[in-house]
Design a protein around this motif. Structure first.
Motif, PDB file in Angstrom:
ATOM      1  N   ALA A 602       0.838  -1.193   0.000  1.00  0.00           N
ATOM      2  CA  ALA A 602       0.000   0.000   0.000  1.00  0.00           C
ATOM      3  C   ALA A 602       0.872   1.242   0.000  1.00  0.00           C
ATOM      4  N   ILE A 603       0.353   2.290  -0.575  1.00  0.00           N
ATOM      5  CA  ILE A 603       1.062   3.566  -0.528  1.00  0.00           C
ATOM      6  C   ILE A 603       0.951   4.132   0.881  1.00  0.00           C
ATOM      7  N   SER A 604       1.836   5.035   1.216  1.00  0.00           N
ATOM      8  CA  SER A 604       1.823   5.624   2.557  1.00  0.00           C
ATOM      9  C   SER A 604       0.649   6.578   2.713  1.00  0.00           C
ATOM     10  N   ASP A 605       0.362   6.913   3.968  1.00  0.00           N
ATOM     11  CA  ASP A 605      -0.732   7.849   4.220  1.00  0.00           C
ATOM     12  C   ASP A 605      -0.447   9.215   3.631  1.00  0.00           C
ATOM     13  N   ARG A 608      -1.193   9.016  -0.013  1.00  0.00           N
ATOM     14  CA  ARG A 608      -2.637   8.906  -0.210  1.00  0.00           C
ATOM     15  C   ARG A 608      -3.314  10.266  -0.070  1.00  0.00           C
ATOM     16  N   TRP A 609      -2.961  11.019   0.945  1.00  0.00           N
ATOM     17  CA  TRP A 609      -3.581  12.332   1.135  1.00  0.00           C
ATOM     18  C   TRP A 609      -3.142  13.322   0.062  1.00  0.00           C
ATOM     19  N   THR A 610      -1.914  13.197  -0.409  1.00  0.00           N
ATOM     20  CA  THR A 610      -1.452  14.099  -1.478  1.00  0.00           C
ATOM     21  C   THR A 610      -2.264  13.884  -2.744  1.00  0.00           C
ATOM     22  N   HIS A 611      -2.451  12.636  -3.130  1.00  0.00           N
ATOM     23  CA  HIS A 611      -3.240  12.352  -4.330  1.00  0.00           C
ATOM     24  C   HIS A 611      -4.714  12.686  -4.122  1.00  0.00           C
ATOM     25  N   ALA A 732      -4.237   0.887   0.606  1.00  0.00           N
ATOM     26  CA  ALA A 732      -4.050   1.917   1.632  1.00  0.00           C
ATOM     27  C   ALA A 732      -5.382   2.388   2.197  1.00  0.00           C
ATOM     28  N   ALA A 733      -6.381   2.573   1.325  1.00  0.00           N
ATOM     29  CA  ALA A 733      -7.681   3.043   1.818  1.00  0.00           C
ATOM     30  C   ALA A 733      -8.371   1.990   2.678  1.00  0.00           C
TER      31      ALA A 733
END
Length: 782
Positions: A602-605, A608-611, A732-733
Motif C-alpha cells: 500500500a502507498i503511505s498515508d 494517499r492524502w497528497t493524491h 491503503a484506503a
C-alpha cells in the motif's frame, strides 16, 4: 418579353478602364527592368531570371499589360502583401501565378466569397468579385420558380424569368424547320431554327481518313481532323505521346500519368523533407510541400484563429470547422423565433439567422424543412441518415420488418446524423452486418448473431440492438465465450475439442452462470476464463507433442511442463487438470497453486492524502479521473466497481449526500459529495444513440457502447493523470478503514463479503503491531 443584355465584364488581362485619348507606346524593356527590380526587392527568394520569365509569360505580345502592372505596383508598393482585390485584372492574374509557383505573396480574393481565383472579372465597390459571385449579384428571384438565377427575360409586367423557366415557356418556342413541331431552339443554321431533337452536330470530312465525322481538331494548316485521327497529346516532361493526366494550363506543361506521379513527391526546398509537393517548381519557383506552402489565411470571426476562410457571413469570415459546426447546430433566432442557422448579429450583439440579418441565403432542408447542413442531393444529414438506414433495413420484399422498425426510428432521430452516416458508410463493417440481418431467414436474435464471426463491430451492433429494444439484454461478456470457444476449437485437433468443450461449459461457464445473480460477470472475469481455456489447450497440445496421453500423464511430466512453459501460460491450467483428475481422466497429478511474485504494498498515508487533495482541488485534472480517484482513495472501491456505479446510487436526504453501495448509505464528505454530483451532472456518453434515446439505467461513468458503463476508460483516466496504481491505492484506503471500523460494519458499508472484511481487519491489525514493534526497536527508544 424582351431579353436582358448580359452585363459587361472585364477580361482577365484587361487593365484599368481606358480614359480619354490613346495610351502612349510602351517601352517594354524599361518596364521589364523596373518590374524585375521591384519584384526582386519585394518577393522573398525571387531571382531576376525568375522575375523576367514570369513577366514575359504574363505580357505575351501585349506590352500594355506590363504598363498596367507597373503603374499599379508604383501606386501601391505593398500590393503583393496586402491582399486587396481593388486592382487591375492583370495584377490579380500575376499574383495568382506567383502564389501557385510557391512564392510568399498574398493573392487577392473575391470580396464576396473570399475565394482565391486566377481571375476576378468584375469590379464592385471595394474590389473585385469572381465570376460565380458576379452571376450571383446579377441573379434575381425568378417570378415563376422562385429560385435565384440569372435573369433571361422579363415578363410584360417586369417580372424576371430565369433561363430554365424561359426554356419551358411555350412563348419561347419556335417551329422547327426540320420536324415542324414547336420547341426550344438549339441552333439556327442559315438563320432557320432547329429544335434540340433534330439538331445534329456539324460533320466534316477528315483530312487524313476522308471519313465524315465531328471535327475534333485541326492541323497546322487548318484542315479538320476527326477524333480517331487527332494526334495524341505529348507529355511536357518525357515527350511521349499518350493520354495526359494533367492538361497544359497557366504556363505549366501537360503531364502523363507517370510524370504526374513523379512530380507529386520530392524534396521540399523549405524543410528538406521528402513528401507530397504542393508546388513542383515547373514555373521556376521553389518546390514546397503541403506543409510549407504559403496559404492565404485570415482571422476567423468565430474561433479567432488564423485559418483558411471558406465563407463570409454577417458575423464575419469563418473557417471550415466553424462553418460546419454552425451549420450543424441551428438554434432559436431571437428575432423570428424560428430554429435557424444563426449567421448574423443584431444591434445588441445577439445571434440571429441569415434572413433576419439581411442575408438572402436559406439553410433549411427542402425535404424536411429543418435548418442544418445540406451536404448533397438537396437533403440534410438527418434526411440522408434516415434514408440510408431505411435502405439498409429494407428486406428483399421491399419493406422493413416490424421487429427492426425501432432501429430505423432510432437511427433517423439521432442528434448527430453525421456520425450515423459515417457508421453506415458504403463498404464499412456496419453495412455488412445490416445486410446479413435483413437477408437472414430467421428473426433477429442473439443466437443468430452468435453464428456470425465475432468482431468488435458485431459486439457494438448487438449492443445497439439491445439498446433500441430489438434484442433482450443479457450477460454479454459471459455469453460471448460460447461462440469464441467454438471458433477456437475449430482450429484444434478433433480429439481435444470434446474434452475442452465439456470442461469449459460444465465447469467454467456453469459456475459463472450460477454466480451471475450475485456477482456480475465483468470483462476481467471473461479474460481470466479465456486464459484458463487457452492454458488447457496448450497443455493438451504439449501432451500430444510428448507422444503420450492425458490418461498416462505423470507428475514428472507436469513438473517438466511447468518448468518449460512461462508461468503465466502454465499455471492457469491447474483448474482443468483438477477437473480431469476428479473425472478419472488422468492420474494423481496436480498443478500447485502459484504464489504471487510480489505482495501488493500500500502507498503511505502521506502519498494517499497528497493524491486525494489533487483529486478534490486540482481543476486541471479531468472530472472523471477526479471522481474515480476520490472513490478509490477514500473508500478503496475497485475500478470495476467504480465504473459500474449508477447515478441514482447518489441520493440526497435533507442536507446530506449519501452513496449507497449495499443495504446502507455512506455519508459523503462535502468535498467528495460536490465532486460526485458534478460528475453525475456532467456525465455524457460518446454514443450518439445513447444520447438521443437515454437508457433506463444512467451510469455515473457512461461508456462508448450505448447502455454500457465505461470500464477500461476509467482505469486509463487514473493512470494517465499521474494517480497511483489502483491496487496500491485501494490497499491503503481499506487498511485505514479496517483499522477504525469493525469487520461487520465495513462489510455492510462497502458491500464486501464478511470474510474479505475480516481479512482486511486482520491485515490492518498486523500492520499496526509491526509498526509498534518497529518503533520500540528503533535506536532512539533504547
Amino acid at each position: 418579353m424582351t431579353p436582358d443584355q448580359p452585363a459587361g465584364s472585364t477580361r482577365s488581362f484587361r487593365g484599368p478602364a481606358a480614359g480619354s485619348g490613346r495610351r502612349p507606346p510602351v517601352d517594354r524593356q524599361a518596364r521589364l527592368h523596373a518590374l524585375t527590380v521591384r519584384l526582386v526587392a519585394v518577393v522573398p527568394r525571387m531571382t531576376e531570371v525568375d522575375a523576367r520569365r514570369h513577366l514575359d509569360a504574363l505580357a505575351g505580345t501585349v506590352s500594355a499589360r506590363l504598363a498596367w502592372l507597373d503603374d499599379h505596383l508604383t501606386a501601391y508598393p505593398d500590393a503583393l502583401r496586402s491582399g486587396s482585390s481593388d486592382a487591375p485584372a492583370v495584377f490579380i492574374r500575376f499574383a495568382y501565378t506567383l502564389h501557385q509557383a510557391g512564392y510568399a505573396v498574398v493573392v487577392p480574393a473575391c470580396v464576396d466569397c473570399e475565394q482565391v481565383a486566377a481571375a476576378l472579372p468584375q469590379r464592385v465597390e471595394g474590389g473585385r468579385v469572381c465570376a460565380r459571385c458576379a452571376r450571383r449579384r446579377q441573379a434575381k428571384e425568378c417570378g415563376r420558380c422562385g429560385r435565384r438565377n440569372p435573369v433571361r427575360v422579363h415578363d410584360s409586367d417586369g417580372t424576371p424569368v430565369c433561363q430554365n423557366c424561359w426554356n419551358r415557356d411555350p412563348a419561347s418556342w419556335q417551329t422547327c424547320t426540320s420536324c415542324g413541331y414547336p420547341g426550344t431552339v438549339a441552333a439556327r443554321p442559315n438563320r432557320k431554327p432547329i429544335c434540340r431533337r433534330c439538331y445534329e452536330t456539324p460533320r466534316v470530312i477528315c483530312a487524313r481518313c476522308s471519313r465524315s465525322a465531328v471535327e475534333a481538331a485541326r492541323t497546322d494548316a487548318g484542315e479538320p481532323l476527326c477524333a480517331a485521327c487527332r494526334p495524341a497529346p505529348r507529355c511536357g516532361l518525357c515527350g511521349r505521346e499518350g493520354r495526359l493526366k494533367v492538361r497544359a494550363r497557366d504556363g505549366r506543361p501537360g503531364l502523363c500519368e507517370a510524370c504526374y506521379r513523379r512530380t507529386l513527391f520530392g524534396v521540399c526546398d523549405a524543410c528538406g523533407l521528402i513528401g507530397k509537393l504542393a508546388t513542383t517548381g515547373t514555373q521556376g519557383g521553389p518546390r514546397l510541400c503541403t506543409r510549407c506552402r504559403p496559404v492565404a489565411t485570415r482571422r476567423c470571426s468565430r474561433c479567432g484563429r488564423d485559418r483558411r476562410i471558406i465563407a463570409t457571413w454577417p458575423i464575419g469570415s469563418v473557417c471550415a470547422s466553424c462553418y460546419a459546426w454552425t451549420r450543424r447546430h441551428p438554434a432559436v433566432c431571437l428575432r423570428c423565433q424560428g430554429t435557424q442557422v444563426l449567421v448574423g448579429l443584431d444591434q445588441q450583439g445577439q445571434r440571429i439567422c441569415g434572413p433576419c440579418a439581411g442575408l438572402d441565403i436559406d439553410y433549411t432542408c427542402p425535404a424536411c424543412g429543418r435548418a442544418g447542413f445540406v451536404p448533397r442531393d438537396g437533403r440534410c444529414e438527418r434526411c440522408l441518415a434516415a434514408h440510408r438506414a431505411e435502405e439498409l433495413l429494407t428486406g428483399t420484399n421491399g419493406v422493413i420488418r416490424a421487429e427492426l422498425r425501432p432501429l430505423a426510428t432510432a437511427l433517423a432521430n439521432t442528434e448527430a446524423p453525421d456520425a450515423i452516416l459515417t457508421w453506415l458508410r458504403p463498404g464499412g463493417p456496419a453495412e455488412q452486418l445490416f445486410r446479413h440481418l435483413t437477408e437472414a431467414d430467421a428473426p433477429a436474435s442473439h443466437e443468430l448473431l452468435d453464428s456470425w464471426p465475432q468482431t468488435l463491430a458485431l459486439h457494438r451492433f448487438r449492443q445497439i440492438l439491445v439498446h433500441v429494444g430489438v434484442l433482450p439484454d443479457r450477460a454479454d461478456y459471459l455469453e460471448r465465450l460460447g461462440p469464441w470457444l467454438d471458433e477456437l476449437l475449430a482450429t484444434r485437433p478433433a480429439a481435444d475439442g470434446p474434452l475442452i468443450h465439456a470442461w469449459a461449459h460444465w465447469a467454467v461457464l456453469r459456475r459463472a452462470r450460477h454466480r451471475l445473480p450475485v456477482r456480475p460477470f465483468t470483462p476481467h472475469a471473461a479474460g481470466w476464463a479465456r486464459t484458463r481455456i487457452r492454458a488447457a489447450i496448450r497443455l493438451l497440445a504439449w501432451i500430444d507433442a510428448q507422444h503420450t496421453t492425458l490418461a498416462d500423464l505423470t507428475q514428472t511430466d507436469v513438473d517438466r511442463w511447468l518448468t518449460e512453459q512461462p508461468p503465466e501460460s502454465a499455471y492457469p491450467a491447474r483448474e482443468f487438470l483438477h477437473w480431469a483428475r476428479s473425472r478419472h481422466l488422468t492420474g494423481d497429478v496436480t498443478i500447485p497453486k502459484r504464489r504471487p511474485r510480489h505482495i501488493v504494498t500500500a502507498i503511505s498515508d502521506d502519498e494517499r492524502w497528497t493524491h486525494l487533495r489533487r483529486c478534490l482541488h486540482d481543476a486541471t485534472l479531468p472530472l472523471p479521473a477526479r471522481a474515480a480517484g476520490a472513490l478509490l482513495l477514500v473508500y478503496g472501491l475497485p475500478v470495476s466497481r467504480i465504473s459500474t456505479l449508477h447515478a441514482d446510487q447518489i441520493t440526497t436526504e435533507g442536507n446530506r449526500i449519501l452513496l449507497r453501495l449495499g443495504a446502507h448509505g455512506i455519508l459523503l464528505p462535502p468535498a467528495v459529495a460536490d465532486l460526485l454530483l458534478a460528475q453525475r451532472d456532467a456525465a455524457r456518453t460518446v454514443s450518439v444513440l445513447a444520447r438521443s434515446a437515454p437508457p433506463a439505467t444512467t451510469w455515473l461513468f457512461p461508456g462508448g457502447f450505448p447502455g454500457r458503463p465505461a470500464r477500461d476508460a476509467v482505469y486509463r483516466a487514473l493512470r494517465g493523470n499521474g494517480l497511483p496504481h489502483a491496487r496500491h491505492a485501494r490497499s491503503a484506503a481499506l487498511m485505514t478503514l479496517a483499522a477504525d471500523l469493525p469487520a461487520p460494519i465495513l462489510a455492510a458499508l462497502l458491500d464486501l463479503h464478511i470474510a474479505t472484511a475480516v481479512a482486511w481487519t486482520q491485515h490492518a491489525a498486523h500492520g499496526r503491531i509491526q509498526a509498534v514493534i518497529a518503533t520500540h526497536a528503533s535506536p532512539a527508544n533504547r
